[in-house]
Write an enzyme that holds these catalytic residues in place. Sequence first.
Site, PDB file in Angstrom:
ATOM      1  CE  LYS A  72     -10.593  -3.621 -23.221  1.00  0.00           C
ATOM      2  NZ  LYS A  72     -11.088  -2.570 -22.398  1.00  0.00           N
ATOM      3  CG  ASP A 109     -11.398   4.840 -21.584  1.00  0.00           C
ATOM      4  OD1 ASP A 109     -10.449   4.112 -21.938  1.00  0.00           O
ATOM      5  OD2 ASP A 109     -12.371   4.420 -20.936  1.00  0.00           O
ATOM      6  CD  GLU A 148      -3.063  -0.772   2.277  1.00  0.00           C
ATOM      7  OE1 GLU A 148      -2.710  -0.124   3.267  1.00  0.00           O
ATOM      8  OE2 GLU A 148      -4.129  -1.412   2.217  1.00  0.00           O
ATOM      9  CB  THR A 189      -7.506  -1.694 -20.364  1.00  0.00           C
ATOM     10  OG1 THR A 189      -7.573  -1.643 -21.786  1.00  0.00           O
ATOM     11  CG2 THR A 189      -8.874  -1.388 -19.789  1.00  0.00           C
TER      12      THR A 189
HETATM   13  N1  PLP Z   1     -12.859   1.956 -21.201  1.00  0.00           N
HETATM   14  C1  PLP Z   1     -13.114   1.405 -22.396  1.00  0.00           C
HETATM   15  C2  PLP Z   1     -13.183   2.295 -23.595  1.00  0.00           C
HETATM   16  C3  PLP Z   1     -13.288   0.030 -22.511  1.00  0.00           C
HETATM   17  O1  PLP Z   1     -13.559  -0.519 -23.697  1.00  0.00           O
HETATM   18  C4  PLP Z   1     -13.206  -0.768 -21.343  1.00  0.00           C
HETATM   19  C5  PLP Z   1     -13.397  -2.222 -21.390  1.00  0.00           C
HETATM   20  O2  PLP Z   1     -13.868  -2.818 -22.279  1.00  0.00           O
HETATM   21  C6  PLP Z   1     -12.965  -0.133 -20.125  1.00  0.00           C
HETATM   22  C7  PLP Z   1     -12.804   1.223 -20.077  1.00  0.00           C
HETATM   23  C8  PLP Z   1     -12.996  -0.886 -18.829  1.00  0.00           C
HETATM   24  O3  PLP Z   1     -11.975  -1.724 -18.625  1.00  0.00           O
HETATM   25  P1  PLP Z   1     -12.109  -2.856 -17.478  1.00  0.00           P
HETATM   26  O4  PLP Z   1     -12.939  -3.932 -18.057  1.00  0.00           O
HETATM   27  O5  PLP Z   1     -10.672  -3.224 -17.233  1.00  0.00           O
HETATM   28  O6  PLP Z   1     -12.733  -2.194 -16.287  1.00  0.00           O
END
Ligand code: PLP
Length: 414
Positions: A226, A197, A53, A223
């Site tokens: 992917k 994102d 932590e 993430t």
């Molecule tokens: N943001 C986008 C654009 C995504 O496509 C995804 C997952 O498919 C996420 C966030 C969320 O990721 P997690 O499944 O790791 O929470």
Amino acid sequence: MSYLETTDPEIAAIIDKETNRQINGLELIASENVVSRAVLEASGSIMTNKYAEGYPGKRYYGGCEFHDMAENLARDRVCSLFGAEHANVQPHSGSQANMAVYFSAIKPGDKILSMNLSQGGHLSHGSPVNFSGIIYESHQYGVDLKTERMDYGSIAEMARKVKPKIIVCGASAYPREIDFKAFAEIANEVDAYCMADIAHIAGLCATGIHPTPVGHTTFTTSTTHKTLRGPRGGFILCDKEWAAPIDKSVFPGMQGGPLMHIISAKAVCFKEASTKEFVKYSQQVVKNSRVLADTLQSNNVRLVSGGTDNHLCLLDLTNFGITGLEAEQALGNAGITVNKNTIPNETKSPFVTSGLRVGTPAVTSRGMKESEMKQIGEWISSIIRESKNTTLQEKVREEVKSLASKYPLYPDLS
Ligand code: PLP
């Protein structure tokens, strides 16, 4: 897996079955990939044994000297990969990375402007069934229903009307390039923060194949699992001025101990993603996606927006008289794993849908190229044309197995 077989034969047998499924089938789920043995090894390492932590140099537990080294490496590598000033690599997932940004930048009840889930957005962008739509007042933009692409003029108009505190850009099912600079300019005009994102396209942004939001948007979240081809997890990039609030939001704000085995595997992934081989791989992901798109279109499959610029295609099945759910099942019977997906102008529920999403990151990691994509496009087309033909599904399943055997998941597994 000898220890597991002895200790827990039930789980060992399940993992064995899943291994065979992955070896013998074709994974076309756009958000999945096949990690390297090095990533797999770090994820399964003894780094899982430790509580750490806090952050490097400021932990709440003793014995973290090597964990500090691993987390520093992960942070430095991802900053250099994306040209960012600060990174937090602790979010357990993409959704948690997004949550940490909201917790840092806006207050409960504030307005979020983001892409509609049914037109390509993500749950964590303000969906009413997700924390983001429960805690914040969510307003959503969609695509232009004729071009099926983002219309920056109308998004700007909406931003002027809604006056959101944060504009979210990035998507889960959008096959076209996203103009992050345009989003940042819109946010700037209405005095909102901008969060990109890049969960889906992170690998393409890291390699310059898709324009990066870093340098334009206040926050970039992603993430690692992917197109970036790392372990399951998330991270956040921002300027130095946001480092302290972002770090505080992740820990102690919303998470406890970081997953140090996963952070170590993220470090490996960031190292791999900075190589020439990874650039080549990412270029091939997009080439493969385009060939798949062309093959489907030459079989009269309508693609949302008329094609693809990235790793995925969105198929509109309306003309074939089958639903996304039926197509997903029929293709699954043939060893081709895809997911049903809503499309713009959707008339069916998210459990049924009129569309399918297909992506090339995982099959490209196995070494497949243009000719295999043509073959896969022909298989998909034939199955959706005759979705009730189980003899065809069985025949294709055998052919898929034979193709898959030429592109092993890992050389020592067969
Ligand atoms: N943001 C986008 C654009 C995504 O496509 C995804 C997952 O498919 C996420 C966030 C969320 O990721 P997690 O499944 O790791 O929470």
